[in-house]
Write a protein that holds these residues in place. Structure first.
Motif, short mmCIF file in Angstrom:
data_model
loop_
_atom_site.label_atom_id
_atom_site.label_comp_id
_atom_site.label_asym_id
_atom_site.label_seq_id
_atom_site.Cartn_x
_atom_site.Cartn_y
_atom_site.Cartn_z
N THR A 1 143.53 7.11 103.06
CA THR A 1 143.79 7.61 104.41
C THR A 1 144.29 6.48 105.31
O THR A 1 145.21 6.68 106.10
CB THR A 1 142.52 8.25 105.01
OG1 THR A 1 142.04 9.22 104.08
CG2 THR A 1 142.80 8.91 106.33
N ARG A 2 143.73 5.31 105.16
CA ARG A 2 144.18 4.16 105.95
C ARG A 2 145.60 3.75 105.55
O ARG A 2 146.41 3.40 106.40
CB ARG A 2 143.22 2.99 105.78
CG ARG A 2 141.87 3.28 106.44
CD ARG A 2 140.88 2.21 106.16
NE ARG A 2 141.23 1.04 106.95
CZ ARG A 2 140.39 0.09 107.26
NH1 ARG A 2 139.15 0.15 106.86
NH2 ARG A 2 140.77 -0.93 108.00
N VAL B 1 143.37 14.18 107.47
CA VAL B 1 144.66 14.08 108.16
C VAL B 1 145.01 15.48 108.62
O VAL B 1 145.13 16.40 107.80
CB VAL B 1 145.76 13.51 107.23
CG1 VAL B 1 147.10 13.50 107.94
CG2 VAL B 1 145.39 12.12 106.75
N ASP B 2 145.18 15.66 109.92
CA ASP B 2 145.47 16.96 110.52
C ASP B 2 146.86 16.90 111.15
O ASP B 2 147.07 16.20 112.14
CB ASP B 2 144.41 17.29 111.57
CG ASP B 2 144.54 18.69 112.14
OD1 ASP B 2 145.49 19.39 111.78
OD2 ASP B 2 143.68 19.06 112.96
N PHE C 1 147.85 5.83 104.35
CA PHE C 1 148.70 6.88 104.90
C PHE C 1 149.00 6.58 106.37
O PHE C 1 150.15 6.66 106.80
CB PHE C 1 148.01 8.23 104.76
CG PHE C 1 148.74 9.36 105.43
CD1 PHE C 1 149.75 10.03 104.76
CD2 PHE C 1 148.41 9.76 106.72
CE1 PHE C 1 150.43 11.07 105.38
CE2 PHE C 1 149.08 10.79 107.33
CZ PHE C 1 150.10 11.45 106.66
N LEU C 2 147.99 6.23 107.14
CA LEU C 2 148.17 5.92 108.55
C LEU C 2 149.11 4.73 108.73
O LEU C 2 149.99 4.75 109.59
CB LEU C 2 146.80 5.62 109.19
CG LEU C 2 146.80 5.28 110.67
CD1 LEU C 2 147.32 6.44 111.50
CD2 LEU C 2 145.40 4.89 111.12
N GLY D 1 141.50 13.34 102.78
CA GLY D 1 141.91 12.09 102.16
C GLY D 1 140.98 11.53 101.11
O GLY D 1 141.36 10.64 100.36
N PRO E 1 137.27 11.54 105.47
CA PRO E 1 138.59 11.25 106.02
C PRO E 1 139.50 12.48 105.97
O PRO E 1 139.59 13.14 104.94
CB PRO E 1 139.12 10.13 105.12
CG PRO E 1 138.33 10.21 103.88
CD PRO E 1 137.01 10.81 104.23
N ALA F 1 144.95 7.85 115.77
CA ALA F 1 143.92 7.42 114.83
C ALA F 1 142.57 7.65 115.49
O ALA F 1 142.28 7.07 116.53
CB ALA F 1 144.10 5.96 114.47
N VAL G 1 144.69 11.33 112.43
CA VAL G 1 144.06 10.77 111.23
C VAL G 1 142.64 10.39 111.61
O VAL G 1 142.43 9.51 112.44
CB VAL G 1 144.84 9.55 110.72
CG1 VAL G 1 144.20 8.99 109.47
CG2 VAL G 1 146.29 9.91 110.45
N ARG G 2 141.65 11.08 111.02
CA ARG G 2 140.23 10.88 111.33
C ARG G 2 139.53 10.25 110.13
O ARG G 2 139.65 10.76 109.02
CB ARG G 2 139.57 12.23 111.60
CG ARG G 2 139.27 12.50 113.00
CD ARG G 2 138.58 13.84 113.17
NE ARG G 2 139.38 14.65 114.07
CZ ARG G 2 140.19 15.63 113.69
NH1 ARG G 2 140.27 16.00 112.46
NH2 ARG G 2 140.89 16.29 114.59
N ILE H 1 150.10 14.19 114.68
CA ILE H 1 149.33 13.84 113.48
C ILE H 1 148.05 13.15 113.95
O ILE H 1 148.12 12.18 114.70
CB ILE H 1 150.11 12.90 112.54
CG1 ILE H 1 151.41 13.56 112.07
CG2 ILE H 1 149.25 12.50 111.35
CD1 ILE H 1 152.32 12.62 111.29
#
Length: 109
Positions: free
Chosen positions: A29-30, A63-64, A32-33, A77, A61, A52, A17-18, A15
């Protein structure tokens, strides 16, 4: 009130997260991380690599998620809540687990 999502990362390989922390649309997104890093979720697949990727370029944002079978799930996100992203990931993981169980039942009837 926070929703409880049962998440098992067994079929997930990695995963990423960008996000750019200075953009106003990165809160979900934050979150989720933060939830993905929880020790109970991490314990469901210790081989899942969570990365991250924090950038200062104003990027959207994202999520891949890469699954063990090569499939990918890309979530943007900016337009989703953390709960929606977790629910989408959980439903995809559950579907892949179910498919794997059916394959193993066919091999060993």
């Amino acid at each position: 009130m926070a929703s409880k999502v049962s998440l098992v990362l067994r079929p997930v390989k990695s995963i990423v997260v960008r996000f750019c922390p200075f953009e106003p649309n990165v809160e979900s997104t934050r979150k989720f991380l933060q939830r993905i890093y929880h020790k109970k979720i991490q314990a469901t697949n210790t081989n899942c690599e969570v990365t991250a990727d924090v950038r200062h370029d104003g990027s959207e944002p994202v999520v891949d998620v890469t699954f063990a079978d090569g499939d990918r799930l890309i979530m943007k996100g900016a337009h989703l809540t953390a709960g929606e992203m977790l629910t989408a990931l959980a439903s995809r993981c559950n579907a892949k687990d179910l498919k794997e169980e059916q394959k193993s039942k066919k091999k060993n009837p």
